[in-house]
Design an enzyme around this catalytic site. Structure first.
Site, PDB file in Angstrom:
ATOM      1  N   HIS A 147       3.999   0.010  12.507  1.00 18.22           N
ATOM      2  CA  HIS A 147       3.813   1.393  12.028  1.00 18.22           C
ATOM      3  C   HIS A 147       2.524   1.520  11.213  1.00 18.22           C
ATOM      4  O   HIS A 147       2.454   2.272  10.249  1.00 18.22           O
ATOM      5  CB  HIS A 147       5.003   1.854  11.159  1.00 18.22           C
ATOM      6  CG  HIS A 147       6.321   1.465  11.696  1.00 18.22           C
ATOM      7  ND1 HIS A 147       6.760   1.840  12.947  1.00 18.22           N
ATOM      8  CD2 HIS A 147       7.309   0.712  11.161  1.00 18.22           C
ATOM      9  CE1 HIS A 147       7.964   1.341  13.148  1.00 18.22           C
ATOM     10  NE2 HIS A 147       8.321   0.643  12.100  1.00 18.22           N
ATOM     11  N   SER A 179       0.820  -1.216   0.000  1.00 18.94           N
ATOM     12  CA  SER A 179       0.000   0.000   0.000  1.00 18.94           C
ATOM     13  C   SER A 179       0.854   1.266   0.000  1.00 18.94           C
ATOM     14  O   SER A 179       0.460   2.287  -0.556  1.00 18.94           O
ATOM     15  CB  SER A 179      -0.914   0.008   1.227  1.00 18.94           C
ATOM     16  OG  SER A 179      -1.795  -1.067   1.146  1.00 18.94           O
ATOM     17  N   TRP A 180       2.014   1.161   0.649  1.00 15.07           N
ATOM     18  CA  TRP A 180       2.910   2.320   0.712  1.00 15.07           C
ATOM     19  C   TRP A 180       3.227   2.876  -0.681  1.00 15.07           C
ATOM     20  O   TRP A 180       3.387   4.088  -0.859  1.00 15.07           O
ATOM     21  CB  TRP A 180       4.200   1.892   1.424  1.00 15.07           C
ATOM     22  CG  TRP A 180       5.218   2.951   1.584  1.00 15.07           C
ATOM     23  CD1 TRP A 180       6.351   3.122   0.853  1.00 15.07           C
ATOM     24  CD2 TRP A 180       5.198   4.030   2.519  1.00 15.07           C
ATOM     25  NE1 TRP A 180       7.042   4.219   1.270  1.00 15.07           N
ATOM     26  CE2 TRP A 180       6.354   4.799   2.306  1.00 15.07           C
ATOM     27  CE3 TRP A 180       4.306   4.412   3.533  1.00 15.07           C
ATOM     28  CZ2 TRP A 180       6.640   5.934   3.054  1.00 15.07           C
ATOM     29  CZ3 TRP A 180       4.602   5.538   4.277  1.00 15.07           C
ATOM     30  CH2 TRP A 180       5.756   6.287   4.026  1.00 15.07           C
ATOM     31  N   GLU A 181       3.316   1.989  -1.659  1.00 15.35           N
ATOM     32  CA  GLU A 181       3.711   2.388  -3.013  1.00 15.35           C
ATOM     33  C   GLU A 181       2.526   2.891  -3.855  1.00 15.35           C
ATOM     34  O   GLU A 181       2.720   3.365  -4.983  1.00 15.35           O
ATOM     35  CB  GLU A 181       4.364   1.201  -3.746  1.00 15.35           C
ATOM     36  CG  GLU A 181       5.797   0.919  -3.342  1.00 15.35           C
ATOM     37  CD  GLU A 181       5.947   0.285  -1.962  1.00 15.35           C
ATOM     38  OE1 GLU A 181       5.016  -0.437  -1.555  1.00 15.35           O
ATOM     39  OE2 GLU A 181       6.969   0.521  -1.302  1.00 15.35           O
ATOM     40  N   ARG A 198     -14.818  -7.686   4.202  1.00 12.47           N
ATOM     41  CA  ARG A 198     -14.978  -6.484   3.370  1.00 12.47           C
ATOM     42  C   ARG A 198     -14.542  -6.726   1.928  1.00 12.47           C
ATOM     43  O   ARG A 198     -14.667  -5.843   1.086  1.00 12.47           O
ATOM     44  CB  ARG A 198     -14.153  -5.328   3.955  1.00 12.47           C
ATOM     45  CG  ARG A 198     -14.678  -4.901   5.297  1.00 12.47           C
ATOM     46  CD  ARG A 198     -13.876  -3.753   5.841  1.00 12.47           C
ATOM     47  NE  ARG A 198     -14.207  -3.526   7.240  1.00 12.47           N
ATOM     48  CZ  ARG A 198     -13.552  -2.698   8.026  1.00 12.47           C
ATOM     49  NH1 ARG A 198     -12.537  -2.011   7.554  1.00 12.47           N
ATOM     50  NH2 ARG A 198     -13.899  -2.535   9.274  1.00 12.47           N
TER      51      ARG A 198
HETATM   52  C1  DLZ Z   1       5.782  -3.681   5.353  1.00 13.48           C
HETATM   53  C2  DLZ Z   1       4.296  -3.824   5.264  1.00 13.48           C
HETATM   54  C3  DLZ Z   1       3.579  -4.281   6.359  1.00 13.48           C
HETATM   55  C4  DLZ Z   1       4.231  -4.640   7.640  1.00 13.48           C
HETATM   56  N1  DLZ Z   1       2.249  -4.457   6.283  1.00 13.48           N
HETATM   57  C5  DLZ Z   1       1.600  -4.134   5.148  1.00 13.48           C
HETATM   58  C6  DLZ Z   1       0.196  -4.279   5.036  1.00 13.48           C
HETATM   59  O1  DLZ Z   1      -0.517  -4.720   5.952  1.00 13.48           O
HETATM   60  N2  DLZ Z   1      -0.384  -3.934   3.867  1.00 13.48           N
HETATM   61  C7  DLZ Z   1       0.301  -3.443   2.809  1.00 13.48           C
HETATM   62  O2  DLZ Z   1      -0.308  -3.130   1.763  1.00 13.48           O
HETATM   63  N3  DLZ Z   1       1.637  -3.324   2.865  1.00 13.48           N
HETATM   64  C8  DLZ Z   1       2.295  -3.657   3.990  1.00 13.48           C
HETATM   65  N4  DLZ Z   1       3.645  -3.522   4.081  1.00 13.48           N
HETATM   66  C9  DLZ Z   1       4.399  -3.180   2.854  1.00 13.48           C
HETATM   67  C10 DLZ Z   1       4.532  -1.688   2.601  1.00 13.48           C
HETATM   68  O3  DLZ Z   1       3.307  -1.159   2.130  1.00 13.48           O
HETATM   69  C11 DLZ Z   1       5.625  -1.442   1.543  1.00 13.48           C
HETATM   70  O4  DLZ Z   1       5.303  -2.161   0.375  1.00 13.48           O
HETATM   71  C12 DLZ Z   1       6.996  -1.910   1.993  1.00 13.48           C
HETATM   72  O5  DLZ Z   1       7.335  -1.299   3.212  1.00 13.48           O
HETATM   73  C13 DLZ Z   1       8.075  -1.555   0.941  1.00 13.48           C
HETATM   74  O6  DLZ Z   1       8.163  -0.162   0.761  1.00 13.48           O
END
Ligand code: DLZ
Length: 300
Positions: free
Chosen positions: A226, A194-196, A265
């Protein structure tokens, strides 16, 4: 979650089938996805041609129905135009001797509406009607439609928690295709997590090739260090991309306490949030076009 309703209308002959398809197409109905089933035994081939309307009702009537003897009741706006189109279609058919058509004049009903009936093929009668008060049954607001015809979409989907996000993706595709989008106008882009999502959504929006961007991901609190920090940044980034680029972005990133909640969901109990995100994207893309059109008309 209830998604839609389909009334199956068997026809009496292949000729009637073709006539009805021609009639409903001439009236401007949006076609759905048709199907042709090859024969499994001699003479058992079948085919279907759905027609879509923005709203559908299933109505049970106890007593005398509002239009006795009709097979179908269709609410329209601009009833007089529909009457003219139906009349013209029937005239073409009767000129070729194809049907012996019937159409009534437009009449007032006792339920504050105007109505006419037409038989495009013998034994099949359709009533078209509109409210006498033009504001009755109409939303007095500028609103987006749920038709995705001639629209392009990008879906950004996170691979993290793929068991959930793949379901969200299926839901989103289902909503787009059912609403008239074409597969070739849907770009699916996968990112690690999701971060990306925000950066990729922004890059796609900046191409201005898409009417809307659909973002799909899943963050699970119990399994995500986090969690708050990631969630806040993802939500902020998607929102900012939408505001900076002016392209609608829908938010289909689940934030759940547990995997079980996420599964609910993603189609198990509480609907499919991917489907809902895609529906919101279609509506916002449509609204975006309408507002742009209104403002260009007011400038002209
Ligand atoms: C690292 C991480 C964690 C711990 N949990 C999730 C999550 O629950 N859902 C999700 O979409 N992505 C998670 N990520 C990955 C981060 O979004 C990201 O892809 C990584 O930290 C690499 O940048």
């Amino acid at each position: 979650m209830i998604k839609g309703i389909t009334f199956i209308r068997p026809v009496h002959s292949p000729a009637h089938f073709d006539e009805l398809v021609s009639f409903f197409s001439a009236l401007g109905f949006e076609p759905g996805r048709g199907w042709d089933e090859p024969p499994r035994s001699p003479g058992s081939a079948s085919r279907g041609r759905p027609f879509l309307a923005p709203l559908g009702n299933l109505e049970f009537v106890d007593g005398i129905p509002p239009t006795p003897g009709t097979d179908l009741l269709i609410e329209v706006t601009a009833l007089d135009t529909i009457h003219q189109v139906a009349q013209r279609w029937l005239e073409t058919k009767s000129a070729t001797g194809a049907v012996g058509p019937h159409i009534t004049a437009i009449e007032d009903t006792h339920w504050k509406s105007r109505l006419f009936t037409v038989q495009p093929v013998p034994g099949f009668s359709v009533a078209f009607w509109e409210w006498q008060n033009p504001f009755r049954g109409k939303v007095i607001a500028l609103e987006g439609d749920l038709s995705a015809q001639d629209m392009s979409f990008a879906i950004v989907v996170a691979r993290w928690n793929a068991v959930i996000t793949e379901r969200l993706l299926q839901g989103a595709l289902d909503a787009l295709l059912r609403s008239g989008a074409q597969r070739k106008h849907i770009e699916i882009v996968r990112v690690p997590g999701s971060w990306e999502i925000p950066a990729t959504a922004r890059q796609l929006a900046e191409t201005h090739k898409f009417d809307a961007i659909i973002t799909l991901g899943c963050l699970i609190r119990g399994e995500t260090a986090h969690y708050e920090a990631i969630y806040n940044e993802v939500a902020r980034g998607i929102g900012q991309s939408q505001q900076d680029t002016g392209i609608p972005h829908s938010f289909g990133v689940l934030t759940c306490e547990t995997l079980e909640q996420a599964l609910d969901r993603a189609g198990l109990k509480s609907g499919n949030k991917g489907f809902e995100a895609a529906a919101a994207a279609i509506e916002m893309a449509s609204l975006h076009r309408k507002i742009a059109q209104e403002s260009s008309e007011s400038r002209a």
